[in-house]
Design an enzyme around this catalytic site. Structure first.
Site, PDB file in Angstrom:
ATOM      1  N   ASN A   9       1.203  -1.214  -0.147  1.00 35.67           N
ATOM      2  CA  ASN A   9       0.014   0.276   0.135  1.00 35.67           C
ATOM      3  C   ASN A   9       0.514   1.305   0.035  1.00 35.67           C
ATOM      4  O   ASN A   9       1.562   1.521   1.286  1.00 35.67           O
ATOM      5  CB  ASN A   9      -0.791  -0.073   1.493  1.00 35.67           C
ATOM      6  CG  ASN A   9      -2.063   1.005   1.315  1.00 35.67           C
ATOM      7  OD1 ASN A   9      -1.718   2.309   0.500  1.00 35.67           O
ATOM      8  ND2 ASN A   9      -2.403   1.392   2.743  1.00 35.67           N
ATOM      9  N   TRP A  10       1.254   1.945  -1.096  1.00 36.02           N
ATOM     10  CA  TRP A  10       2.122   2.863  -1.407  1.00 36.02           C
ATOM     11  C   TRP A  10       1.271   4.717   0.092  1.00 36.02           C
ATOM     12  O   TRP A  10       1.907   5.737  -0.765  1.00 36.02           O
ATOM     13  CB  TRP A  10       1.915   3.134  -2.351  1.00 36.02           C
ATOM     14  CG  TRP A  10       2.559   1.906  -3.565  1.00 36.02           C
ATOM     15  CD1 TRP A  10       3.096   0.740  -2.822  1.00 36.02           C
ATOM     16  CD2 TRP A  10       3.626   2.116  -4.863  1.00 36.02           C
ATOM     17  NE1 TRP A  10       4.227   0.334  -3.962  1.00 36.02           N
ATOM     18  CE2 TRP A  10       4.533   1.088  -4.706  1.00 36.02           C
ATOM     19  CE3 TRP A  10       3.485   3.296  -5.786  1.00 36.02           C
ATOM     20  CZ2 TRP A  10       4.613   0.440  -5.661  1.00 36.02           C
ATOM     21  CZ3 TRP A  10       3.854   2.274  -6.882  1.00 36.02           C
ATOM     22  CH2 TRP A  10       4.262   0.988  -7.221  1.00 36.02           C
ATOM     23  N   LYS A  11       0.390   4.099  -0.107  1.00 35.41           N
ATOM     24  CA  LYS A  11      -1.059   5.593   0.131  1.00 35.41           C
ATOM     25  C   LYS A  11      -0.903   6.802  -0.797  1.00 35.41           C
ATOM     26  O   LYS A  11      -0.725   6.471  -1.653  1.00 35.41           O
ATOM     27  CB  LYS A  11       0.300   5.864   1.678  1.00 35.41           C
ATOM     28  CG  LYS A  11      -0.159   4.181   2.710  1.00 35.41           C
ATOM     29  CD  LYS A  11       0.241   4.644   4.280  1.00 35.41           C
ATOM     30  CE  LYS A  11       0.128   3.555   4.719  1.00 35.41           C
ATOM     31  NZ  LYS A  11      -0.190   3.244   6.163  1.00 35.41           N
ATOM     32  N   HIS A  95      -9.313   0.448   5.028  1.00 33.68           N
ATOM     33  CA  HIS A  95      -8.455   0.929   5.906  1.00 33.68           C
ATOM     34  C   HIS A  95      -8.751   2.031   6.641  1.00 33.68           C
ATOM     35  O   HIS A  95      -9.579   2.634   6.745  1.00 33.68           O
ATOM     36  CB  HIS A  95      -7.625   1.853   4.219  1.00 33.68           C
ATOM     37  CG  HIS A  95      -5.938   2.041   4.959  1.00 33.68           C
ATOM     38  ND1 HIS A  95      -5.563   2.448   6.087  1.00 33.68           N
ATOM     39  CD2 HIS A  95      -5.284   1.156   5.104  1.00 33.68           C
ATOM     40  CE1 HIS A  95      -4.453   2.442   6.634  1.00 33.68           C
ATOM     41  NE2 HIS A  95      -4.263   1.317   5.778  1.00 33.68           N
ATOM     42  N   GLU A  97      -7.288   4.131   7.841  1.00 34.56           N
ATOM     43  CA  GLU A  97      -7.001   5.783   7.584  1.00 34.56           C
ATOM     44  C   GLU A  97      -7.999   6.332   7.550  1.00 34.56           C
ATOM     45  O   GLU A  97      -8.485   8.041   7.752  1.00 34.56           O
ATOM     46  CB  GLU A  97      -5.764   5.930   7.188  1.00 34.56           C
ATOM     47  CG  GLU A  97      -4.328   5.555   7.717  1.00 34.56           C
ATOM     48  CD  GLU A  97      -3.344   5.233   6.760  1.00 34.56           C
ATOM     49  OE1 GLU A  97      -3.670   5.380   5.944  1.00 34.56           O
ATOM     50  OE2 GLU A  97      -2.052   5.151   7.404  1.00 34.56           O
ATOM     51  N   GLU A 167      -5.558  -5.352  10.277  1.00 34.40           N
ATOM     52  CA  GLU A 167      -4.698  -4.192  10.615  1.00 34.40           C
ATOM     53  C   GLU A 167      -4.831  -3.778  11.671  1.00 34.40           C
ATOM     54  O   GLU A 167      -5.263  -2.924  11.675  1.00 34.40           O
ATOM     55  CB  GLU A 167      -4.529  -3.666   9.271  1.00 34.40           C
ATOM     56  CG  GLU A 167      -4.868  -3.979   8.157  1.00 34.40           C
ATOM     57  CD  GLU A 167      -3.706  -2.992   7.190  1.00 34.40           C
ATOM     58  OE1 GLU A 167      -2.470  -2.990   7.169  1.00 34.40           O
ATOM     59  OE2 GLU A 167      -4.506  -2.138   6.806  1.00 34.40           O
ATOM     60  N   GLY A 173       2.114   1.875  10.692  1.00 32.58           N
ATOM     61  CA  GLY A 173       2.701   3.181  10.788  1.00 32.58           C
ATOM     62  C   GLY A 173       3.488   3.453  11.823  1.00 32.58           C
ATOM     63  O   GLY A 173       4.046   4.633  12.433  1.00 32.58           O
ATOM     64  N   SER A 212       3.275  -2.591  10.426  1.00 26.94           N
ATOM     65  CA  SER A 212       4.639  -2.913  10.751  1.00 26.94           C
ATOM     66  C   SER A 212       5.001  -3.794  10.322  1.00 26.94           C
ATOM     67  O   SER A 212       6.114  -4.246  10.957  1.00 26.94           O
ATOM     68  CB  SER A 212       4.897  -2.204  12.136  1.00 26.94           C
ATOM     69  OG  SER A 212       4.670  -1.012  12.060  1.00 26.94           O
ATOM     70  N   GLY A 233       2.792  -1.880   3.972  1.00 27.61           N
ATOM     71  CA  GLY A 233       2.686   0.023   3.791  1.00 27.61           C
ATOM     72  C   GLY A 233       4.200   0.301   3.851  1.00 27.61           C
ATOM     73  O   GLY A 233       4.335   0.834   2.585  1.00 27.61           O
ATOM     74  N   GLY A 234       4.384   1.390   4.783  1.00 28.65           N
ATOM     75  CA  GLY A 234       5.724   2.435   4.869  1.00 28.65           C
ATOM     76  C   GLY A 234       6.976   0.873   3.808  1.00 28.65           C
ATOM     77  O   GLY A 234       7.560   0.986   2.929  1.00 28.65           O
TER      78      GLY A 234
END
Ligand code: PEP
Length: 251
Positions: A9-11, A95, A97, A167, A173, A212, A233-234
């Site tokens: 997930n490049w957000k 998601h 967020e 998640e 994150g 993470s 993600g990151g």
């Protein structure tokens, strides 16, 4: 036997130049053949990524879609049908967020899930609890409610064409990862909830862990019986790290 999946997930990251570099980085990876790999760029970069990764066994997905499946007057939104037309195979829905920062309700998540499937996209339904909910002992109740909203509205059979991502919000994150046992407990509960409605569907559905995930912790997480890969993600913004996570999901 479920085929593992690793999804990046490049957000809200990337410029045309940095996305081009990331594409090149992904192209250099030795990706395991027994793992399904997907990336979710911002919708602005979907076309660039679809073209850049063409010929590679890497699917592209959208990070969100509108509640309406078809095109129409809905300023700023992107329809599932448009994502499909652009070459997407999947889309994230729910998601955390979006649930927390944009107040997306279970009802909206259900509509997005249904919109995605009506266009032939595979929805990746994200569920998870906040730290306060975990500390209050509400994890299974919260995740169960998020899942039940979709089962009740779309039917359990819909999970034959969907992926679930657990998640925990406190692990996203943050550098904190759920331990393999903590994650397995929730994954097993998700599968049991689906099995109560349809055992065959429950056995086939992939349940990814997100929060993470890195190359150093991926193998241990993916080794748990109900963890079928990861939503990353990151770490997915670094192609070498992402490639290593994909390899950790392979046999
Ligand atoms: C995510 O937001 O889907 C996620 C898992 O992020 P991170 O890996 O950075 O925790």
């Amino acid at each position: 036997m479920r085929r593992p999946m690793v999804a990046g997930n490049w957000k809200m990251h990337g410029t045309r130049a940095s996305v081009a570099e990331l594409i090149e980085g992904v192209r250099r990876q030795a990706l395991p053949v027994d793992v399904e790999v997907a990336v979710f760029p911002s919708c602005l970069h979907v076309a660039q990524v679809v073209e850049g990764l063409s010929g590679l066994p890497v699917m592209v997905g959208g990070q969100d879609c509108a509640v309406e499946a078809s095109q129409g007057a809905l300023t700023g939104e992107v329809a599932a049908s448009q994502l499909r037309d652009a070459g997407c195979a999947l889309v994230l829905v729910g998601h955390s967020e979006r649930r927390l920062l944009l107040a997306e309700s279970d009802e909206w998540v259900v509509r997005k899930f249904a919109a995605a499937q009506s266009c032939g996209l595979v929805p990746v339904l994200c569920v998870g609890e906040t730290l306060a909910q975990r500390e209050a002992g509400e994890t299974l109740e919260v995740v169960g409610r998020q899942l039940a909203a979709v089962i009740d509205a779309c039917g359990v059979a819909a999970f034959g064409r969907a992926v679930v991502a657990y998640e925990p919000v406190w692990a996203i994150g943050s550098g904190l990862t759920a331990s393999p046992d903590q994650a397995q407990e929730v994954h097993a509960a998700i599968r049991a909830q689906l099995a109560a409605a349809d055992a065959e569907v429950a056995q086939g559905v992939r349940i990814l862990y997100g929060g993470s995930v890195k190359a150093v912790n991926a193998a241990e997480l993916f080794g748990m019986p109900d963890i079928d890969g990861g939503l990353v993600g990151g770490a997915s913004l670094n192609a070498d790290e992402f490639g290593a996570i994909c390899r950790a999901a392979g046999s």
